[in-house]
Motif scaffolding. Structure first.
Motif, PDB file in Angstrom:
ATOM      1  N   LEU A  44       0.864  -1.185   0.000  1.00 28.44           N
ATOM      2  CA  LEU A  44       0.000   0.000   0.000  1.00 28.44           C
ATOM      3  C   LEU A  44       0.897   1.230   0.000  1.00 28.44           C
ATOM      4  O   LEU A  44       1.472   1.590   1.019  1.00 28.44           O
ATOM      5  CB  LEU A  44      -0.917   0.007   1.223  1.00 28.44           C
ATOM      6  N   GLY A  45       1.049   1.843  -1.181  1.00 26.92           N
ATOM      7  CA  GLY A  45       2.043   2.878  -1.366  1.00 26.92           C
ATOM      8  C   GLY A  45       1.540   4.297  -1.172  1.00 26.92           C
ATOM      9  O   GLY A  45       0.409   4.623  -1.510  1.00 26.92           O
ATOM     10  N   GLY A  46       2.418   5.128  -0.629  1.00 31.40           N
ATOM     11  CA  GLY A  46       2.160   6.553  -0.489  1.00 31.40           C
ATOM     12  C   GLY A  46       3.474   7.309  -0.529  1.00 31.40           C
ATOM     13  O   GLY A  46       4.537   6.743  -0.233  1.00 31.40           O
ATOM     14  N   ILE A  73      12.144   1.976  -3.548  1.00 31.85           N
ATOM     15  CA  ILE A  73      12.791   2.820  -4.545  1.00 31.85           C
ATOM     16  C   ILE A  73      13.004   2.031  -5.833  1.00 31.85           C
ATOM     17  O   ILE A  73      12.977   0.794  -5.837  1.00 31.85           O
ATOM     18  CB  ILE A  73      14.146   3.361  -4.047  1.00 31.85           C
ATOM     19  N   ALA A  74      13.221   2.769  -6.933  1.00 34.49           N
ATOM     20  CA  ALA A  74      13.472   2.146  -8.234  1.00 34.49           C
ATOM     21  C   ALA A  74      14.937   2.203  -8.630  1.00 34.49           C
ATOM     22  O   ALA A  74      15.379   1.440  -9.486  1.00 34.49           O
ATOM     23  CB  ALA A  74      12.614   2.816  -9.313  1.00 34.49           C
ATOM     24  N   GLU A  75      15.708   3.119  -8.009  1.00 32.20           N
ATOM     25  CA  GLU A  75      17.116   3.301  -8.345  1.00 32.20           C
ATOM     26  C   GLU A  75      17.930   3.469  -7.067  1.00 32.20           C
ATOM     27  O   GLU A  75      17.502   4.151  -6.132  1.00 32.20           O
ATOM     28  CB  GLU A  75      17.312   4.558  -9.208  1.00 32.20           C
ATOM     29  N   GLN A  76      19.124   2.856  -7.031  1.00 31.12           N
ATOM     30  CA  GLN A  76      19.987   3.008  -5.865  1.00 31.12           C
ATOM     31  C   GLN A  76      20.379   4.470  -5.643  1.00 31.12           C
ATOM     32  O   GLN A  76      20.614   4.877  -4.498  1.00 31.12           O
ATOM     33  CB  GLN A  76      21.248   2.158  -6.012  1.00 31.12           C
ATOM     34  N   SER A  77      20.450   5.251  -6.704  1.00 28.94           N
ATOM     35  CA  SER A  77      20.844   6.656  -6.577  1.00 28.94           C
ATOM     36  C   SER A  77      19.902   7.448  -5.683  1.00 28.94           C
ATOM     37  O   SER A  77      20.294   8.479  -5.129  1.00 28.94           O
ATOM     38  CB  SER A  77      20.916   7.311  -7.960  1.00 28.94           C
ATOM     39  N   VAL A 124      16.331   4.053   8.654  1.00 31.61           N
ATOM     40  CA  VAL A 124      15.289   3.933   7.638  1.00 31.61           C
ATOM     41  C   VAL A 124      15.420   2.576   6.953  1.00 31.61           C
ATOM     42  O   VAL A 124      16.524   2.102   6.680  1.00 31.61           O
ATOM     43  CB  VAL A 124      15.380   5.084   6.606  1.00 31.61           C
ATOM     44  N   ALA A 125      14.283   1.947   6.686  1.00 32.81           N
ATOM     45  CA  ALA A 125      14.238   0.640   6.022  1.00 32.81           C
ATOM     46  C   ALA A 125      13.916   0.850   4.547  1.00 32.81           C
ATOM     47  O   ALA A 125      12.942   1.529   4.205  1.00 32.81           O
ATOM     48  CB  ALA A 125      13.171  -0.237   6.669  1.00 32.81           C
ATOM     49  N   VAL A 126      14.729   0.253   3.667  1.00 31.69           N
ATOM     50  CA  VAL A 126      14.583   0.494   2.230  1.00 31.69           C
ATOM     51  C   VAL A 126      14.693  -0.816   1.463  1.00 31.69           C
ATOM     52  O   VAL A 126      15.489  -1.692   1.818  1.00 31.69           O
ATOM     53  CB  VAL A 126      15.684   1.444   1.705  1.00 31.69           C
ATOM     54  N   ARG A 127      13.909  -0.908   0.387  1.00 30.61           N
ATOM     55  CA  ARG A 127      14.085  -2.026  -0.526  1.00 30.61           C
ATOM     56  C   ARG A 127      13.734  -1.638  -1.953  1.00 30.61           C
ATOM     57  O   ARG A 127      13.069  -0.623  -2.189  1.00 30.61           O
ATOM     58  CB  ARG A 127      13.300  -3.254  -0.081  1.00 30.61           C
ATOM     59  N   PRO A 144      10.197   8.305  -3.614  1.00 32.42           N
ATOM     60  CA  PRO A 144      10.359   7.205  -2.664  1.00 32.42           C
ATOM     61  C   PRO A 144       8.978   6.883  -2.107  1.00 32.42           C
ATOM     62  O   PRO A 144       8.252   7.780  -1.663  1.00 32.42           O
ATOM     63  CB  PRO A 144      11.284   7.793  -1.591  1.00 32.42           C
ATOM     64  N   ILE A 145       8.596   5.627  -2.161  1.00 30.69           N
ATOM     65  CA  ILE A 145       7.237   5.254  -1.786  1.00 30.69           C
ATOM     66  C   ILE A 145       7.249   4.397  -0.524  1.00 30.69           C
ATOM     67  O   ILE A 145       7.867   3.323  -0.488  1.00 30.69           O
ATOM     68  CB  ILE A 145       6.542   4.481  -2.929  1.00 30.69           C
TER      69      ILE A 145
END
Length: 347
Positions: A44-46, A73-77, A124-127, A144-145
């Motif tokens: 569930l994105g925001g 995220i879509a890009e490591q940058s 922060v948790a990221v994938r 960033p979603i």
């Protein structure tokens, strides 16, 4: 609220240019929340930068706001905007497992993300999800979603768009239907802010796979001890529970059948969660085989479908077999223990 529904073929090229994806991304840019498939479960994105969007995620799920969210995220940058430092081990893991079902905990660079998305933590948790529809939505939005699982808090996570609709229709702006998910359990969460990385939530990437890349990995004590406070998104409160009480049974299938018989004699409708190997053995009001015991990845991919299926059968009590804690079995048992509220019958 009217919930828009967009069906997308995940196998087509240039998905981010499709009208359905563009519409979903447009809603995200306007701080609305939209559900979309990942390789693990539906998210569930925001917009993770805006309090307004993050609040809508918490409201739609009925999720406590002190439970942090995973940023997709879509890009490591994109990490440079909100991550203070990337350790060598974190980089090795990104290079090996991204895109994929691995969430990495980084030190937070404050001032970019909504404080509500990280629940005020210093990390922060990221994938980066390994699903063409998810990646198309992320790329088209350019944001960033923040995206927890797209279900009402405490209920089994959704692995199809229909599951999302059952829980959130009328509560969110839209649902992108990209078909059923693959892995079936949420991403593994690993904290890379410590000298020896720590698994905070088992998932689609196993401890063994992680250690092949970065060496020694520890496991959060809270995964084995309910008195410990878990540090991972999605692990602080009871989760994944079907409507009926669920009990894990540490015993033979004969012992499970005896328990079923006892409850049925008292007039209760009883369900059994098993695998294809034992499906024909049980005599119960409803039996669900969630994959093959010899191939635990098939169990993981259907465990939430199994838990949801009992709700549709008006079952009053559920007994479940237990599984090995090796490999992805660790994630399966973690979810079942949470769904059962730690109830285990030793018979």
């Amino acid at each position: 609220m009217i919930t828009n529904y967009w069906s997308v073929d995940k196998f087509v090229d240039n998905l981010e240019n499709y009208p359905q994806i563009q519409q979903a991304a447009d809603f995200l840019s306007k701080n609305e929340v939209v559900a979309f498939p990942t390789e693990t479960v539906y998210g569930l994105g925001g917009n993770a930068k805006e309090d307004q969007a993050v609040n809508k995620i918490y409201e739609a799920k009925g999720r406590p706001s002190d439970n942090p969210l995973i940023i997709h995220i879509a890009e490591q940058s994109q990490l440079t905007d909100f991550v203070e430092e990337i350790s060598p081990k974190a980089q090795y893991l990104m290079d090996r497992f991204w895109p994929g079902p691995l969430t990495i905990i980084f030190p937070l660079k404050k001032g970019f993300l909504s404080n509500k998305a990280t629940a005020g933590l210093e990390t922060v948790a990221v994938r980066m999800p390994d699903h063409p529809v998810a990646m198309a939505v992320l790329k088209q939005s350019g944001l960033p979603i923040a995206a927890p699982s797209a279900n009402r808090s405490g209920k089994p996570s959704p692995t199809t768009a229909l599951h999302v609709k059952e829980d959130l229709d009328g509560r969110i702006a839209g649902i992108v239907d990209g078909g059923p998910t693959g892995v079936g359990v949420e991403s593994t969460v690993i904290d890379c802010t410590t000298a020896i990385p720590v698994i905070l939530r088992p998932g689609g990437v196993t401890k063994e796979q992680l250690e092949e890349v970065i060496g020694e990995v520890h496991v959060d004590p809270a995964l084995a001890d309910e008195k410990e406070a878990p540090k991972s998104p999605g692990m602080k409160y009871r989760h994944y529970a079907p409507d009926a009480p669920l009990y894990l049974v540490d015993g033979t299938r004969e012992a499970i059948q005896r328990l079923v018989n006892e409850q049925r004699r008292e007039g209760r409708k009883v369900g059994v969660l098993t695998t294809k190997e034992n499906e024909a053995y049980y005599d119960a009001d409803f039996v669900f085989a969630c994959g093959e015991r010899g191939r635990l990845e098939t169990v993981a991919s259907s465990i939430y479908e199994a838990l949801r299926s009992f709700n549709k059968q008006d079952i009053e009590l559920i007994y479940s077999e237990m599984f090995s804690n090796e490999g992805v079995g660790n994630a399966i048992m973690n979810r079942l223990m949470k769904a059962a509220g730690q109830r285990v019958l030793k018979v």
